[in-house]
Design a protein around this motif. Structure first.
Motif, PDB file in Angstrom:
ATOM      1  N   GLN A   1      47.236  24.383  42.091  1.00 11.09           N
ATOM      2  CA  GLN A   1      45.866  24.569  42.569  1.00 11.09           C
ATOM      3  C   GLN A   1      45.460  26.017  42.350  1.00 11.09           C
ATOM      4  N   VAL A   2      44.347  26.207  41.663  1.00 10.15           N
ATOM      5  CA  VAL A   2      43.862  27.553  41.393  1.00 10.15           C
ATOM      6  C   VAL A   2      43.161  28.100  42.623  1.00 10.15           C
ATOM      7  N   GLN A   3      43.555  29.296  43.016  1.00 12.79           N
ATOM      8  CA  GLN A   3      42.907  29.967  44.140  1.00 12.79           C
ATOM      9  C   GLN A   3      42.468  31.357  43.722  1.00 12.79           C
ATOM     10  N   LEU A   4      41.270  31.719  44.131  1.00  6.89           N
ATOM     11  CA  LEU A   4      40.690  33.027  43.831  1.00  6.89           C
ATOM     12  C   LEU A   4      40.218  33.622  45.151  1.00  6.89           C
ATOM     13  N   VAL A   5      40.719  34.793  45.488  1.00  4.05           N
ATOM     14  CA  VAL A   5      40.345  35.421  46.747  1.00  4.05           C
ATOM     15  C   VAL A   5      39.793  36.808  46.454  1.00  4.05           C
ATOM     16  N   GLU A   6      38.479  36.935  46.574  1.00  2.00           N
ATOM     17  CA  GLU A   6      37.809  38.206  46.346  1.00  2.00           C
ATOM     18  C   GLU A   6      37.758  39.010  47.647  1.00  2.00           C
ATOM     19  N   SER A   7      37.844  40.334  47.522  1.00  2.00           N
ATOM     20  CA  SER A   7      37.772  41.211  48.697  1.00  2.00           C
ATOM     21  C   SER A   7      37.258  42.571  48.270  1.00  2.00           C
ATOM     22  N   GLY A   8      36.924  43.381  49.267  1.00  2.00           N
ATOM     23  CA  GLY A   8      36.515  44.750  48.994  1.00  2.00           C
ATOM     24  C   GLY A   8      35.030  45.014  49.104  1.00  2.00           C
ATOM     25  N   GLY A   9      34.244  43.975  49.336  1.00  2.00           N
ATOM     26  CA  GLY A   9      32.810  44.181  49.478  1.00  2.00           C
ATOM     27  C   GLY A   9      32.465  44.852  50.790  1.00  2.00           C
ATOM     28  N   GLY A  10      31.196  45.189  50.933  1.00  2.00           N
ATOM     29  CA  GLY A  10      30.738  45.836  52.160  1.00  2.00           C
ATOM     30  C   GLY A  10      29.384  46.464  51.966  1.00  2.00           C
ATOM     31  N   LEU A  11      29.010  47.248  52.970  1.00  3.68           N
ATOM     32  CA  LEU A  11      27.737  47.970  52.940  1.00  3.68           C
ATOM     33  C   LEU A  11      27.991  49.395  52.445  1.00  3.68           C
ATOM     34  N   VAL A  12      27.228  49.809  51.457  1.00  5.53           N
ATOM     35  CA  VAL A  12      27.392  51.143  50.899  1.00  5.53           C
ATOM     36  C   VAL A  12      26.009  51.718  50.596  1.00  5.53           C
ATOM     37  N   GLN A  13      25.897  53.024  50.698  1.00  6.32           N
ATOM     38  CA  GLN A  13      24.628  53.683  50.403  1.00  6.32           C
ATOM     39  C   GLN A  13      24.430  53.800  48.890  1.00  6.32           C
ATOM     40  N   PRO A  14      23.191  53.884  48.448  1.00  7.37           N
ATOM     41  CA  PRO A  14      22.939  54.108  47.021  1.00  7.37           C
ATOM     42  C   PRO A  14      23.685  55.343  46.533  1.00  7.37           C
ATOM     43  N   GLY A  15      24.283  55.201  45.363  1.00  5.72           N
ATOM     44  CA  GLY A  15      25.098  56.277  44.812  1.00  5.72           C
ATOM     45  C   GLY A  15      26.556  56.202  45.191  1.00  5.72           C
ATOM     46  N   GLY A  16      26.878  55.319  46.112  1.00  2.92           N
ATOM     47  CA  GLY A  16      28.253  55.191  46.572  1.00  2.92           C
ATOM     48  C   GLY A  16      29.111  54.334  45.661  1.00  2.92           C
ATOM     49  N   SER A  17      30.360  54.124  46.100  1.00  3.09           N
ATOM     50  CA  SER A  17      31.336  53.394  45.304  1.00  3.09           C
ATOM     51  C   SER A  17      32.039  52.340  46.145  1.00  3.09           C
TER      52      SER A  17
ATOM     53  N   LYS B   1      23.534  50.911  43.003  1.00  2.34           N
ATOM     54  CA  LYS B   1      22.087  50.886  43.183  1.00  2.34           C
ATOM     55  C   LYS B   1      21.722  49.703  44.087  1.00  2.34           C
ATOM     56  N   PRO B   2      20.580  49.757  44.732  1.00  2.56           N
ATOM     57  CA  PRO B   2      20.174  48.616  45.563  1.00  2.56           C
ATOM     58  C   PRO B   2      20.158  47.304  44.790  1.00  2.56           C
ATOM     59  N   GLU B   3      19.833  47.353  43.515  1.00  6.82           N
ATOM     60  CA  GLU B   3      19.792  46.121  42.714  1.00  6.82           C
ATOM     61  C   GLU B   3      21.176  45.559  42.406  1.00  6.82           C
ATOM     62  N   ASP B   4      22.230  46.276  42.773  1.00  5.29           N
ATOM     63  CA  ASP B   4      23.584  45.741  42.646  1.00  5.29           C
ATOM     64  C   ASP B   4      23.956  44.850  43.827  1.00  5.29           C
ATOM     65  N   THR B   5      23.090  44.780  44.812  1.00  3.65           N
ATOM     66  CA  THR B   5      23.351  43.932  45.969  1.00  3.65           C
ATOM     67  C   THR B   5      23.475  42.474  45.539  1.00  3.65           C
ATOM     68  N   ALA B   6      24.608  41.871  45.877  1.00  5.23           N
ATOM     69  CA  ALA B   6      24.883  40.495  45.455  1.00  5.23           C
ATOM     70  C   ALA B   6      26.222  40.057  46.034  1.00  5.23           C
ATOM     71  N   VAL B   7      26.492  38.779  45.899  1.00  2.26           N
ATOM     72  CA  VAL B   7      27.846  38.275  46.131  1.00  2.26           C
ATOM     73  C   VAL B   7      28.565  38.326  44.790  1.00  2.26           C
TER      74      VAL B   7
ATOM     75  N   TRP C   1      35.912  28.838  41.206  1.00  4.57           N
ATOM     76  CA  TRP C   1      35.221  29.922  41.894  1.00  4.57           C
ATOM     77  C   TRP C   1      35.824  30.126  43.279  1.00  4.57           C
ATOM     78  N   GLY C   2      35.873  31.385  43.692  1.00  4.11           N
ATOM     79  CA  GLY C   2      36.261  31.686  45.054  1.00  4.11           C
ATOM     80  C   GLY C   2      35.032  31.754  45.942  1.00  4.11           C
ATOM     81  N   LYS C   3      35.208  32.294  47.132  1.00  4.34           N
ATOM     82  CA  LYS C   3      34.094  32.404  48.069  1.00  4.34           C
ATOM     83  C   LYS C   3      33.245  33.635  47.788  1.00  4.34           C
ATOM     84  N   GLY C   4      33.779  34.545  47.009  1.00  4.59           N
ATOM     85  CA  GLY C   4      33.029  35.755  46.693  1.00  4.59           C
ATOM     86  C   GLY C   4      33.143  36.803  47.774  1.00  4.59           C
ATOM     87  N   THR C   5      32.667  37.988  47.450  1.00  2.00           N
ATOM     88  CA  THR C   5      32.622  39.084  48.413  1.00  2.00           C
ATOM     89  C   THR C   5      31.248  39.735  48.323  1.00  2.00           C
ATOM     90  N   LEU C   6      30.638  39.966  49.470  1.00  2.00           N
ATOM     91  CA  LEU C   6      29.261  40.466  49.511  1.00  2.00           C
ATOM     92  C   LEU C   6      29.235  41.984  49.395  1.00  2.00           C
TER      93      LEU C   6
END
Length: 114
Positions: A1-17, A86-92, A104-109
């Motif tokens: 069974q293929v499993q994909l677990v994304e992580s590391g997303g969060g809230l960041v200010q423009p210009g951040g990483s 950038k703000p336009e990078d906002t996505a899952v 597909w996994g559940k994604g990270t926001l």
């Protein structure tokens, strides 16, 4: 069974990483290319970057010079380093192996906002 677990997303200010990770199981990770995709609210899912089994990478024009995709075959993990966000990078954000079926996994926001 293929499993994909994304992580590391969060809230960041423009210009951040942020650095996203995707842990993969159920396939022989090292022989397949991997892609990072994203889906913003109200928009279709789009390819952000991909990396081949040999490490060759390609990027969508809207992230070139800002994002870097990499992989660690020993850890069955693919990464996406995102700089100058950038703000336009906002996505899952999702990772996807380049295999015959769609997995597909559940994604990270990722939210880029001040």
């Amino acid at each position: 069974q293929v499993q994909l677990v994304e992580s590391g997303g969060g809230l960041v200010q423009p210009g951040g990483s942020l650095r996203l990770s995707c842990a993969v199981s159920g396939i022989i990770f090292s022989i397949f290319g991997m892609g990072w995709y994203r889906q913003a609210p109200g928009k279709e899912r789009e390819l952000v970057a991909r990396i081949g089994s040999g490490g060759t990478s390609t990027y969508a024009d809207f992230v070139k010079g800002r994002f870097t995709i990499s992989r660690d075959n020993a850890k069955n993990t693919v990464y996406l380093q995102m700089n100058s966000l950038k703000p336009e990078d906002t996505a899952v954000y999702y990772c996807k192996p380049e295999v015959s079926r769609d997995y597909w996994g559940k994604g990270t926001l990722v939210t880029v906002s001040s």
